[in-house]
Scaffold this active site. Structure first.
Site, short mmCIF file in Angstrom:
data_model
loop_
_atom_site.label_atom_id
_atom_site.label_comp_id
_atom_site.label_asym_id
_atom_site.label_seq_id
_atom_site.Cartn_x
_atom_site.Cartn_y
_atom_site.Cartn_z
N GLU A 186 52.08 -43.06 40.04
CA GLU A 186 53.06 -43.69 41.06
C GLU A 186 54.30 -44.11 40.51
O GLU A 186 55.39 -43.80 41.21
CB GLU A 186 52.25 -44.96 41.80
CG GLU A 186 53.26 -45.18 43.36
CD GLU A 186 52.31 -46.13 43.95
OE1 GLU A 186 51.69 -45.70 44.77
OE2 GLU A 186 52.63 -47.32 43.89
N HIS A 195 28.34 -37.40 29.76
CA HIS A 195 27.27 -36.87 30.75
C HIS A 195 27.68 -36.56 31.82
O HIS A 195 26.99 -35.65 32.47
CB HIS A 195 25.86 -37.44 30.72
CG HIS A 195 25.45 -38.34 29.70
ND1 HIS A 195 24.41 -37.63 29.04
CD2 HIS A 195 25.85 -39.27 28.94
CE1 HIS A 195 24.03 -38.26 27.93
NE2 HIS A 195 24.72 -39.34 27.89
N LYS A 246 52.94 -41.47 55.26
CA LYS A 246 52.84 -42.23 56.29
C LYS A 246 53.67 -42.06 57.36
O LYS A 246 53.19 -42.17 58.69
CB LYS A 246 53.49 -43.54 55.73
CG LYS A 246 52.66 -44.26 54.55
CD LYS A 246 53.23 -45.58 54.09
CE LYS A 246 52.63 -46.47 53.06
NZ LYS A 246 53.05 -47.68 52.88
#
Length: 541
Positions: A346, A377, A506
């Protein structure tokens, strides 16, 4: 700066700097020369593609970019976040020296200390049972409702410092997906639950949607009059908070000069303080302050944030590595990669420089990771043998908090160090063949199988070692990465402290909500969005 970047590229080629394995073979003191320590925190960068010439050029690059000058501008309260006209002063929140920090002609430290005092009084009241729910029962569970910086930081730090928990249980709700809060509420009793609504403006759609659900949970069980006893807020929107039903004595503010992803040191850290206590929270602040002072005073080759930022830039823009893996060998740091993902991406996920021109070269990398040994793994296969070089950053404590399980911590350390060594050393074709032949495999089959067991090695990594993950150590580690992001941002030539990329989605979501609800048509939407809305509607919306 462009000339130095080109010089770095030619130096890498001329000095075979990416032959890290060869560098260790020819220099038995490489670790001593390419590692640095701040108190008990050791940074080993000897397994990176660097040498003395490259480090000297990186230091020159930082000097030419004005990293030191811009660092002081930040600490001194100048409005370095120029696109929003704001200072960047998360460092003031942990200024344990209490030296004056002036913004717009005003020393902010009295206000910082006042909020910290109010937080401490509230947190200790909850922990000691003098602040109760509406029925007089002690609060046993605290739910933080926030998103982004209002969630990632406190959630990460609260988990990281689990050995220091001696207060109420903490829960974190962030996603607007109703499943998140529904699953959390199933665990709780209204009489003993407190909700913290963390939203500076008290308008964040995800947070306020979840807060409304939490409010209904309390009101339906205990009545409207009980709401105020079961909520607190971290916000500056006092009128909106009051309208929600939260008293002013339960509202904790912070300032425009605190960015969300840097806000764990502010009242956003209230959940952490409730979990571990005010004294441990102050230790957390003190660790970060110690790193601040180190960043401001240590010379380049001893300055951990400078080194980490310069090498990160080297990986991204000189060697063109697109990602970095954050690999804490500590299960309680399992949220640290996600926290750094927001902090880094960000901040430095920008395509425009401070002067408004396109970034030359690359800006910030993709940041990702998981704790070890789990990642071994899962995705380490790609780090070891994939076609992309992925710099790895390991972190490991010398001591855990379970002395009776010392043998397991020893195994954890062995795995961490082995992975770092394996990435550097690799395994040659001859070594792979020899190993197969030694196991009893015949020559023809060994010749066929061996290429699949080759590891090119020379995969860069940095390893951090520290004594134990205490509140002080965690604060110091977070501040190290904050300042690393700052250094890289200066080298990229960008503003690391705005986040306009968050806003567009948004805006579009606000416009799409009535379309999704069937209250508006899809006119004006692109064909894909309109088609997806129709498909969801057909499936029972």
């Amino acid at each position: 700066m462009h000339a130095i970047v080109e010089q770095l590229k030619s130096t890498v080629a001329a000095t075979a700097a990416t032959d890290i394995r060869g560098a260790f073979a020819s220099d038995p003191k490489r670790f001593e020369r390419f590692s640095s320590r701040f108190d008990d925190l050791l940074m080993d960068y000897s397994k990176c593609a660097v040498n003395d010439e490259i480090m000297a050029l990186l230091e020159t690059l930082c000097t030419q970019a004005g990293v030191a000058e811009k660092r002081e501008a930040m600490f001194n309260g100048e409005a370095i976040n120029f696109t929003e006209g704001r200072a960047v002063l998360h460092t003031a929140l942990r200024n344990r020296a209490n030296t004056p920090v002036v913004v717009d002609g005003k020393n902010v430290m009295p206000d910082v200390n006042a909020v910290l005092h109010a937080m401490s009084a509230f947190a200790e009241g909850l922990r000691q049972g003098t602040i109760t729910g509406s029925t007089g029962l002690q609060i046993t569970d605290v739910v933080n409702i926030g998103i982004g910086g209002s969630d990632l930081g406190p959630a990460m730090a609260t988990l990281a410092l689990a050995p220091f928990h001696d207060g109420p249980r903490l829960h974190f709700v962030s996603n607007v997906d109703g499943a998140h809060i529904a699953d959390t509420l199933k665990l709780l009793e209204p009489e003993t639950t407190l909700f913290i609504v963390a939203s500076k403006t008290f308008t964040t759609i995800e947070t306020m949607t979840n807060a409304a659900t939490a409010r209904a949970f309390i009101a339906s069980a205990l009545g409207e009059d009980a709401v105020g006893d079961h909520f607190a807020a971290v916000s500056t929107a006092l009128e909106k908070v009051a309208a929600f039903g939260i008293g002013s004595d339960r509202v904790f503010g912070f300032w425009d000069w605190v960015g969300g992803r840097y806000s764990i040191w502010s009242a956003i850290g209230l959940p952490l303080m409730i979990a571990v206590g005010a004294d441990n929270f102050v230790e957390f602040l003190a660790g970060a302050h110690a790193m601040d002072m180190h960043f401001r005073t240590a010379p380049f080759r001893e300055n951990l944030p400078m080194l980490l930022g310069a090498i990160g830039y080297h990986h991204r823009n000189v060697l063109d590595y697109p990602t970095r893996a954050i690999l804490p060998y500590d299960q309680r740091l399992s949220r640290f990669p996600a926290y750094l993902q927001q902090l880094d991406m960000e901040s430095n996920g920008k395509g425009v420089t401070i002067d408004g021109s396109p970034v030359k070269g690359n800006s910030g990398p993709v940041v990702w990771g998981e704790p070890g040994t789990n990642g071994q793994h899962a995705f380490y296969q790609l780090i070891h043998q994939g076609t992309s070089v992925i710099p790895a950053e390991f972190m490991i404590a010398a001591k855990g908090f379970e002395p009776e399980l010392r043998h397991q911590h020893d195994l954890l350390i062995a795995n961490c160090l082995a992975q770092s060594a394996a990435l550097m050393k690799g395994r040659t074709l001859d070594e792979a063949k020899g190993q197969l032949l030694k196991s009893g495999m015949d020559q023809a089959k060994a010749d066929h199988i061996a290429p699949h067991r080759v590891f090119t090695g020379n995969r860069p990594s940095i390893t951090f070692v520290y004594e134990q993950l205490t509140p002080f150590a965690l604060g110091r580690l977070i501040a190290l990465y904050e300042h690393r992001v700052f250094v890289e941002g200066v080298l990229f030539g960008i503003n690391s402290f705005d986040q306009w990329g968050v806003e567009l989605g948004k805006e579009l979501a606000t416009g799409l909500l009535p379309v999704v609800q069937g209250k508006a048509g899809t006119d004006g939407q692109d064909a894909s969005t309109a088609g997806l809305v129709a498909a969801l509607s057909d499936l029972g919306r």
